[in-house]
Write a protein that holds these residues in place. Structure first.
Motif, PDB file in Angstrom:
ATOM      1  N   PHE A 112       0.839  -1.200   0.000  1.00 33.14           N
ATOM      2  CA  PHE A 112       0.000   0.000   0.000  1.00 33.14           C
ATOM      3  C   PHE A 112       0.877   1.253   0.000  1.00 33.14           C
ATOM      4  N   GLN A 113       1.949   1.242   0.778  1.00 33.03           N
ATOM      5  CA  GLN A 113       2.872   2.377   0.813  1.00 33.03           C
ATOM      6  C   GLN A 113       3.594   2.538  -0.524  1.00 33.03           C
ATOM      7  N   ARG A 167       1.229   3.972  -3.181  1.00 32.16           N
ATOM      8  CA  ARG A 167       0.994   5.406  -2.924  1.00 32.16           C
ATOM      9  C   ARG A 167       2.168   6.243  -3.426  1.00 32.16           C
ATOM     10  N   GLN A 168       3.384   5.784  -3.154  1.00 27.66           N
ATOM     11  CA  GLN A 168       4.568   6.520  -3.621  1.00 27.66           C
ATOM     12  C   GLN A 168       4.639   6.549  -5.146  1.00 27.66           C
ATOM     13  N   LYS A 217       2.188   6.245  -7.337  1.00 27.94           N
ATOM     14  CA  LYS A 217       1.107   7.030  -7.935  1.00 27.94           C
ATOM     15  C   LYS A 217       1.215   8.524  -7.613  1.00 27.94           C
ATOM     16  N   ALA A 218       1.994   8.885  -6.590  1.00 26.30           N
ATOM     17  CA  ALA A 218       2.204  10.292  -6.251  1.00 26.30           C
ATOM     18  C   ALA A 218       3.277  10.931  -7.130  1.00 26.30           C
ATOM     19  N   ARG A 239       3.416   7.431 -12.189  1.00 20.43           N
ATOM     20  CA  ARG A 239       1.961   7.377 -11.957  1.00 20.43           C
ATOM     21  C   ARG A 239       1.228   6.474 -12.934  1.00 20.43           C
ATOM     22  N   GLU A 287      -8.806  -0.695   0.158  1.00 22.38           N
ATOM     23  CA  GLU A 287      -7.603   0.045   0.525  1.00 22.38           C
ATOM     24  C   GLU A 287      -6.593   0.045  -0.623  1.00 22.38           C
ATOM     25  N   ASP A 295      -7.945   2.386  -3.279  1.00 21.12           N
ATOM     26  CA  ASP A 295      -7.823   3.754  -2.776  1.00 21.12           C
ATOM     27  C   ASP A 295      -6.375   4.240  -2.777  1.00 21.12           C
ATOM     28  N   ALA A 296      -5.440   3.335  -2.548  1.00 22.88           N
ATOM     29  CA  ALA A 296      -4.020   3.688  -2.556  1.00 22.88           C
ATOM     30  C   ALA A 296      -3.528   3.977  -3.966  1.00 22.88           C
ATOM     31  N   GLY A 297      -4.259   3.488  -4.969  1.00 18.58           N
ATOM     32  CA  GLY A 297      -3.892   3.742  -6.357  1.00 18.58           C
ATOM     33  C   GLY A 297      -3.660   2.505  -7.196  1.00 18.58           C
TER      34      GLY A 297
END
Length: 175
Positions: free
Chosen positions: A57-58, A61-62, A64-65, A70, A88, A91-93
């Protein structure tokens, strides 16, 4: 790219993908994944959710940010199967979610689909880049206005001709 802290899972994923013509790179941690993607972006990432350093999940997120990573499709492949885990991940991407044990037919269908979408996105990005270069390099004034008649874009030639910076014109009703 396959990322999982379990060597057996890495071998299994490679065994399912390699015979189908996919070049597979294997990583055993979230940190290794982030480092590798920074050097050479894969067409798709199959990512375990539960890893000891950065969890999936982390990692997603990194990825997709970051504008550079992305667009890389990420599939969470995990033994987690609860609906909240799936939500989750999305939602995290994450672009998709597979619960272990993964069947070869389902894995290949998802990989084919997401690799195809990635190729379309790459083509679109290249086309947009060529379009922007053509517009910026054109020796004509190109102005784009929105429905309210306000300037939203002017190419470099037009800015130079009128002696403006883009920031001075954007949002103005006229020159």
């Amino acid at each position: 790219m396959v990322v999982d802290d379990n060597p057996m899972n890495l071998s299994l994923m490679e065994a399912m993908l390699s015979p189908e013509g996919y070049s597979v790179t294997l990583y055993d941690s979230g940190k290794a994944c982030i480092e590798a993607v920074g050097k050479s972006a894969p067409d798709i990432i199959l990512l375990d959710a539960m890893m000891p350093d950065l969890n999936g999940f982390q990692v997603v997120r990194q990825l997709k940010a970051n504008a550079a990573t992305r667009i890389i499709p990420v599939v969470m492949v995990t033994s987690l199967s609860d609906m909240t885990d799936k939500v989750e991940a999305i939602d995290a991407g994450a672009d998709d979610f597979l619960s272990k044990p993964v069947t070869k037919i389902e894995l290949l269908a998802r990989v084919r689909s997401l690799v195809k979408i990635k190729a379309y996105n790459d083509q679109l990005a290249e086309s947009e880049k060529r379009y922007r270069e053509l517009v910026q390099d054109a020796n004509v004034i190109i102005v784009v206005m929105n429905g309210q008649g306000k300037i939203t874009f002017m190419n470099e030639y037009g800015l130079s001709f009128f002696g403006y910076d883009a920031g001075e014109l954007i949002g103005k009703p006229e020159i």
